[in-house]
Write a protein that holds these residues in place. Structure first.
Motif, PDB file in Angstrom:
ATOM      1  N   GLU A   1       0.715  -1.184  -0.047  1.00  9.47           N
ATOM      2  CA  GLU A   1      -0.099   0.009  -0.036  1.00  9.47           C
ATOM      3  C   GLU A   1       0.894   1.145   0.054  1.00  9.47           C
ATOM      4  O   GLU A   1       0.545   2.123  -0.957  1.00  9.47           O
ATOM      5  N   ILE A   2       1.949   1.034   0.725  1.00  8.88           N
ATOM      6  CA  ILE A   2       2.605   2.465   0.734  1.00  8.88           C
ATOM      7  C   ILE A   2       3.598   2.534  -0.559  1.00  8.88           C
ATOM      8  O   ILE A   2       3.738   3.827  -0.980  1.00  8.88           O
ATOM      9  N   ALA A   3       4.013   1.617  -1.073  1.00  8.93           N
ATOM     10  CA  ALA A   3       4.445   1.500  -2.463  1.00  8.93           C
ATOM     11  C   ALA A   3       3.736   2.279  -3.511  1.00  8.93           C
ATOM     12  O   ALA A   3       4.093   3.200  -4.177  1.00  8.93           O
ATOM     13  N   GLN A   4       2.298   1.557  -3.360  1.00  6.00           N
ATOM     14  CA  GLN A   4       1.330   2.011  -4.377  1.00  6.00           C
ATOM     15  C   GLN A   4       1.411   3.721  -4.294  1.00  6.00           C
ATOM     16  O   GLN A   4       1.119   4.455  -5.296  1.00  6.00           O
ATOM     17  N   SER A   5       1.092   4.137  -2.925  1.00  5.49           N
ATOM     18  CA  SER A   5       1.008   5.553  -2.462  1.00  5.49           C
ATOM     19  C   SER A   5       1.899   6.555  -3.310  1.00  5.49           C
ATOM     20  O   SER A   5       1.928   7.291  -3.748  1.00  5.49           O
ATOM     21  N   ILE A   6       3.306   5.973  -2.942  1.00 10.16           N
ATOM     22  CA  ILE A   6       4.614   6.556  -3.355  1.00 10.16           C
ATOM     23  C   ILE A   6       4.471   6.741  -4.920  1.00 10.16           C
ATOM     24  O   ILE A   6       4.754   7.785  -5.820  1.00 10.16           O
ATOM     25  N   ARG A   7       4.096   5.455  -5.645  1.00 11.60           N
ATOM     26  CA  ARG A   7       4.356   5.435  -7.208  1.00 11.60           C
ATOM     27  C   ARG A   7       3.474   6.460  -7.653  1.00 11.60           C
ATOM     28  O   ARG A   7       3.498   7.233  -8.629  1.00 11.60           O
ATOM     29  N   ALA A   8       2.042   6.589  -7.048  1.00 14.42           N
ATOM     30  CA  ALA A   8       1.072   7.381  -7.577  1.00 14.42           C
ATOM     31  C   ALA A   8       1.294   9.005  -7.369  1.00 14.42           C
ATOM     32  O   ALA A   8       1.034   9.657  -8.171  1.00 14.42           O
ATOM     33  N   ALA A   9       2.300   9.128  -6.656  1.00 11.44           N
ATOM     34  CA  ALA A   9       2.577  10.528  -6.399  1.00 11.44           C
ATOM     35  C   ALA A   9       3.961  11.040  -6.731  1.00 11.44           C
ATOM     36  O   ALA A   9       4.430  12.255  -6.694  1.00 11.44           O
ATOM     37  N   ASP A  10       4.580   9.804  -7.559  1.00  8.37           N
ATOM     38  CA  ASP A  10       6.086  10.151  -7.614  1.00  8.37           C
ATOM     39  C   ASP A  10       6.484  11.276  -8.615  1.00  8.37           C
ATOM     40  O   ASP A  10       7.488  12.248  -8.451  1.00  8.37           O
ATOM     41  N   SER A  11       5.586  11.468  -9.407  1.00  5.19           N
ATOM     42  CA  SER A  11       5.758  12.781 -10.555  1.00  5.19           C
ATOM     43  C   SER A  11       5.845  14.134 -10.082  1.00  5.19           C
ATOM     44  O   SER A  11       6.367  14.970 -10.625  1.00  5.19           O
TER      45      SER A  11
END
Length: 396
Positions: free
Chosen positions: A151-161
């Motif tokens: 879940e944390i990785a997904q959140s980071i992935r979504a905001a990475d840009s």
């Protein structure tokens, strides 16, 4: 520290609630360091009431997004209990409205840097609510340890840009981030937590160790073991700590194991201590604003956690010249060299017990580990601040 910074530079840090813990202590040191470097520092807390808030330097502007804590009673309740807790839910909804309004006030403010200081927290505020030239997220943990669901990785992935830098507190934390979210590779940098070694040593001399003021039978030649941690079994493995203590007691070793800290599992731990009949060997000292006199008087500092980011207890123990035994957690090999500067053991109950037993018995090894050097890369605060200032230089 020797870095020089334009005094007009401004930085905003966001944190959920400022309660006692390793992340909070390192964040506090960083707040002080940025103030010392001439930055204008704003510290935004989602909720008030953290027991470390009073330690924030007066030069730092503190803002609370909510006026009080609400919702915990409702979300913890079940069945009919939730009906009784509806007023708490209403209060929670109102506090969320307050938060949205206060976040909106930041739209008209401008910062050079905005940073979220905790790995799993939302970055929505620093991305959407703050006008900042640089946005950063601190990665304090090995994601393999804390993010089993992804879940944390997904959140980071979504905001990475929208994130410019990831500040990782260890090489292990950085590698876990890159493994989970490969796109972060070019933006992930290792900056070890600030330590302020001189301040630690001064605090250690400030007053007698807390357990020197206890009954004398705890002091007569017994080996003093110390653990400083949040009393939460999920990460800190405090229940197996009690079981290890029982094993050592049953083998006839003459020791007392002191634990500094508080947390949600304190009462359960106290029950287990009584159940295992180790109350004379495992002593809970509670939360302490200044634990360093206890470090100074300890013979062994033990880390028994299931997982860590970069273990602050190890840093503190080594700065104060103590023998350390640590379960194999993230970043530990960046901190200790096995058999040379500390003992590292398999993260398993029997192995931890055997390593502690070895140090109880072998005073010569204990002395050698206590007198061993510590990594200058981890200790050099000036270099760490220079690294942060370079990353946060908006003129580049």
């Amino acid at each position: 520290m020797s870095t020089s910074t334009d005094k007009s530079k401004s930085i905003l840090f966001h944190y959920p609630v400022f309660n006692t813990g390793g992340a909070e202590k390192s964040s506090l040191r960083m707040l002080k360091a940025f103030v010392a470097e001439g930055w204008t520092v704003t510290f935004v807390l989602t909720v008030p009431g953290g027991n470390m808030e009073h330690l924030i330097p007066p030069e730092v502007t503190v803002v609370h997004l909510r006026s009080k804590v609400a919702g915990q009673i409702f979300f913890a309740a079940k069945g009919v209990g939730r009906l009784k807790a509806i007023p708490d839910l209403i209060n929670y909804i109102w506090q969320r409205i307050v938060q949205k309004y206060r976040e909106h006030l930041f739209k008209n403010q401008h910062f050079d840097v905005a940073a979220a200081l905790l790995t799993g927290m939302s970055t929505n505020f620093i991305r959407k609510g703050v006008n900042a030239k640089i946005r950063a997220l601190w990665i304090r943990n090995d994601l393999k340890g804390i993010d089993k669901s992804g879940e944390i990785a997904q959140s980071i992935r979504a905001a990475d840009s929208e994130i410019d830098w990831y500040i990782c507190v260890s090489e292990t934390a950085k590698q876990s981030l890159v493994d989970a979210v490969p796109n972060t590779l070019g933006k992930a940098h290792v900056v070890y937590n600030l330590l302020c070694p001189d301040e630690m040593k001064a605090l250690a001399d400030e007053r007698p160790a807390p357990y020197q003021m206890m009954d004398s039978h705890l002091e007569c030649g017994k080996t003093k073991i110390l653990t400083v941690c949040r009393l939460s079994d999920k990460a800190k493995a405090i229940f197996r700590m009690a079981r290890i203590c029982k094993q050592l007691k049953d083998k006839g070793h003459d020791f007392v194991w002191f634990v500094i800290g508080d947390g949600p599992d304190r009462d359960k731990l106290k029950e287990l201590i009584l159940e295992l009949d180790v109350d004379s060997h495992l002593v809970l000292l509670g939360r302490m604003e200044n634990p360093f006199p206890a470090y100074k008087a300890a013979d062994i500092v033990a880390v028994v956690s299931y997982y860590e980011g970069l273990c602050g207890i190890v840093n503190e123990a080594k700065v104060l010249g103590k023998a350390v035994v640590a379960a194999e957690v993230s970043g530990i090999h960046e901190q200790l060299i096995h058999e040379q500067t500390g003992l590292i053991c398999e993260n398993e109950e029997g192995a931890i017990g055997a390593a502690i037993e070895r140090l109880i018995i072998d005073s010569k090894l204990r002395k050698a580990l206590a007198e061993s050097d510590y990594s200058q890369v981890i200790v050099d605060d000036a270099a760490k601040m220079q690294r942060l200032c370079n990353l946060f230089d908006v003129s580049k």
